[in-house]
Design a protein around this motif. Structure first.
Motif, mmCIF file in Angstrom:
data_model
loop_
_atom_site.group_PDB
_atom_site.id
_atom_site.type_symbol
_atom_site.label_atom_id
_atom_site.label_comp_id
_atom_site.label_asym_id
_atom_site.label_seq_id
_atom_site.Cartn_x
_atom_site.Cartn_y
_atom_site.Cartn_z
ATOM 1 N N ILE A 182 43.687 32.406 43.361
ATOM 2 C CA ILE A 182 43.764 31.346 42.353
ATOM 3 C C ILE A 182 42.366 30.860 41.975
ATOM 4 C CG2 ILE A 182 44.647 29.023 41.874
ATOM 5 C CD1 ILE A 182 46.906 30.956 42.020
ATOM 6 N N ASP A 183 41.514 30.682 42.981
ATOM 7 C CA ASP A 183 40.145 30.239 42.692
ATOM 8 C C ASP A 183 39.429 31.220 41.762
ATOM 9 O OD1 ASP A 183 40.363 27.963 44.157
ATOM 10 O OD2 ASP A 183 39.443 28.774 45.976
ATOM 11 N N GLU A 184 39.591 32.521 42.067
ATOM 12 C CA GLU A 184 38.950 33.524 41.217
ATOM 13 C C GLU A 184 39.522 33.497 39.810
ATOM 14 O OE1 GLU A 184 39.253 37.164 43.485
ATOM 15 O OE2 GLU A 184 38.004 36.218 45.026
ATOM 16 N N LEU A 185 40.828 33.252 39.742
ATOM 17 C CA LEU A 185 41.496 33.179 38.448
ATOM 18 C C LEU A 185 40.927 32.039 37.604
ATOM 19 C CD1 LEU A 185 43.732 34.812 37.231
ATOM 20 C CD2 LEU A 185 45.389 33.210 38.158
ATOM 21 N N ILE A 186 40.670 30.937 38.254
ATOM 22 C CA ILE A 186 40.124 29.781 37.539
ATOM 23 C C ILE A 186 38.753 30.118 36.964
ATOM 24 C CG2 ILE A 186 39.219 27.437 37.852
ATOM 25 C CD1 ILE A 186 41.540 26.943 39.799
ATOM 26 N N VAL A 187 37.933 30.749 37.776
ATOM 27 C CA VAL A 187 36.599 31.137 37.315
ATOM 28 C C VAL A 187 36.710 32.128 36.161
ATOM 29 C CG1 VAL A 187 34.454 32.275 37.979
ATOM 30 C CG2 VAL A 187 35.565 30.686 39.566
ATOM 31 N N GLU A 188 37.660 33.056 36.306
ATOM 32 C CA GLU A 188 37.822 34.086 35.273
ATOM 33 C C GLU A 188 38.310 33.488 33.951
ATOM 34 O OE1 GLU A 188 39.919 37.605 36.716
ATOM 35 O OE2 GLU A 188 40.760 37.747 34.700
ATOM 36 N N LEU A 189 39.242 32.539 34.041
ATOM 37 C CA LEU A 189 39.749 31.882 32.830
ATOM 38 C C LEU A 189 38.603 31.234 32.068
ATOM 39 C CD1 LEU A 189 42.946 30.231 34.284
ATOM 40 C CD2 LEU A 189 42.896 31.895 32.433
#
Ligand SMILES: Nc1ncnc2c1ncn2[C@@H]1O[C@H](COP(=O)(O)OP(=O)(O)OP(=O)(O)O)[C@@H](O)[C@H]1O
Ligand SMILES: [Mg+2]
Lengths: 253, 250
Positions: A182-189
């Motif tokens: 989820i953390d990586e997803l946030i950065v990616e978004l």
């Protein structure tokens, strides 16, 4: 900073429930295209703060400007149009329990009239895969765990590719691996879509991973706001105490 | 709970007026969700049908029993059929079905929307460009307003049948003259006024139930309170509005 650079600007925000003052003249800037993380003790009003940014709660006093527009001047229809630029994941998921997971995630797409049915189904699958729930589409929310529900709420918030994402404790109660996802997803978004992200979290490890800006809520105001590097070296005792406690607590586990 | 302080009473009336206004304002606006309307109609109808029929039938039976003995004192027992049918059609079917529906459909709406409120599902709707009144309240209000007259029509029939059973089978009245008297004095306006009342009660029940649900606060306990208030307030509203509707319609 000029209003073009801040997508959300809060000034002198005040909110009380009955006699209990939650926000007490709070100021906060949320820079466009960057990730702001709000930290603070339980019950300090972080969720209340987030709800003001999207007009779910109205301040007793003060101003909420989104993209230079004062929210309180909008009528219902304009507010609705404004909100379609936002995606919000609620602390407890807030999934519609009469609908399947897939229908929940498709909901903003349907309501905003985005894409054909086929395109929507594809997007739903995509979003569920992003939060590692590709097999849950046909399930009902009551058949999911708390952490799974929260992730479905996350998928629903990002489904229509909004410009501004508000995440209320998206990783609380998740295992370390899913938390990282989820953390990586946030950065990616933020990096690939240029989205502005505001996240509430208690997890200091996540904070330093995802934040461009950290704001700490205490006593109804933002007592400190700084970039992560600078934040770590702040001498404000309330910040020190918070950092010390949470980091310390983390190490002993 | 049933005795509200006056301030609370006026606040409820104000909220009720606002909800009703928003329902009317949202009704003509697309998208039209006929599937949801149908679903709610089935729910309201199926939920309440058995109890409505049972209530109407036994009311007809008791009325026949009571009036038969009284009318027999002055030799007018052949008018039992007229008395039962006119009371049912003009008044009792609508009011009793309304009270039953308040207990079943109205409370269910209060509980469902109340749960959605305290679990932030209503907030989630608003965030996703959806007005909760348009999406949740409009179909429920129209479904109940449409289903009530249909239910009451059935209740009319059940009540008359109950009266027939008692008068003819139990008391030995002449079946032909009983049926003749049942419809002899009835006019179309008797029937329609009962059905108009029914529709009005349906509107009240759903709007009050939804209003209580939407304004719920305070967790599971709040949902319980909203559910009870849905029933109590709708029942009071039915009884009070019944008086004024009767005055208006005749
Ligand atoms: N709708 C409401 N009505 C009354 N009080 C409320 C409401 N919403 C929040 N509060 C109160 O405001 C305070 C702050 O709540 P909030 O949910 O913002 O806390 P939080 O910082 O998000 O805490 P947590 O980290 O536990 O989620 C709490 O004391 C809560 O009881
Ligand atoms: Mg919170």
């Amino acid at each position: 900073m000029s209003p073009e650079n801040n997508i959300v600007e809060l000034r002198g925000l005040r909110k009380a429930f009955g006699k209990k003052v939650i926000l007490d003249g709070l100021d906060l800037d949320v820079p466009r295209g960057e990730s702001t993380v709000i930290i603070g003790g339980s019950g300090t009003g972080k969720s209340v703060l987030l709800k003001h940014m999207i007009g779910l709660l109205r301040p007793d006093a003060g101003s909420v400007k989104v993209d230079g527009v004062e929210l309180s001047t909008l009528d219902n229809r304009e507010l609705t149009r404004f909100r379609s630029r936002f995606g919000m994941a609620f602390q407890e998921g807030a999934l519609f329990d009469s609908m399947t997971v897939a229908k929940n995630v498709a909901f903003p797409l349907v309501r905003l009239g985005l894409g054909s049915e086929k395109e929507r189904a594809k997007r739903v699958e995509e979003c569920l895969a992003l939060v590692r729930l590709e097999d849950a589409g046909a399930k009902l929310p009551s058949q999911l765990s708390g952490g799974m529900r929260r992730r479905v709420g996350f998928a629903r918030a990002i489904a229509h590719r909004p410009e501004v994402l508000l995440f209320d404790e998206p990783t609380t109660g998740l295992d370390p691996v899913t938390k990282d996802v989820i953390d990586e997803l946030i950065v990616e978004l933020k990096e690939t879509l240029g989205a502005t992200v505001v996240t509430i979290t208690h997890d200091m490890e996540s904070v330093f991973k995802i934040a461009d800006w950290i704001g700490m809520l205490h006593g109804g105001v933002i007592v400190a706001r700084a970039a992560p590097g600078e934040f770590r070296s702040l001498t404000d005792p309330r910040v020190r105490e918070f950092l010390g406690r949470t980091v310390g607590a983390h190490q002993t586990h | 709970m049933s005795v509200l302080p006056f301030e609370g009473f006026f606040r409820e009336v104000g909220r009720f007026g606002r909800i009703l206004w928003r329902v009317l304002a949202w009704t003509p606006r697309p998208p039209y969700d006929f599937r949801e309307l149908g679903r709610q109609m089935v729910r309201v109808g199926v939920d309440s049908l058995p109890v409505v029929m049972l209530t109407a039938m036994f009311t007809g039976m008791v009325m026949a029993l009571q009036t038969f003995n009284v009318l027999a004192r002055f030799g007018a027992e052949r008018y039992v059929g007229s008395l039962v049918s006119l009371s049912m059609v003009r008044e009792l079917a609508a009011v009793l079905s309304g009270l039953v529906l308040a207990g079943r459909a109205g409370s269910a709406m209060g509980a469902e929307l109340g749960t959605m409120r305290v679990t932030e599902q209503i907030d989630a709707l608003e965030v996703m460009a959806t007005d909760p009144v348009h999406y949740l309240v409009v179909p429920r209000v129209w479904a109940t307003t449409i289903m009530m007259p249909l239910l009451v029509l059935l209740a009319d029939g059940m009540g008359i049948w109950g009266g027939y059973l008692v008068a003819v089978v139990l008391m030995g009245a002449n079946p032909v003259s009983h049926m003749d008297n049942t419809f002899r004095f009835m006019e179309v306006s008797d029937l329609t006024s009962g059905l108009i009342k029914a529709a009005a009660f349906g509107l009240l029940i759903a709007a009050i139930g939804c209003q209580q649900g939407l304004y719920t606060r305070g967790g599971a306990e709040g949902v319980g309170r909203a559910t009870t208030r849905s029933v109590v307030l709708a029942s009071i509203a039915i009884l009070i509005s019944d008086f004024f509707l009767t005055k208006l319609l005749f």
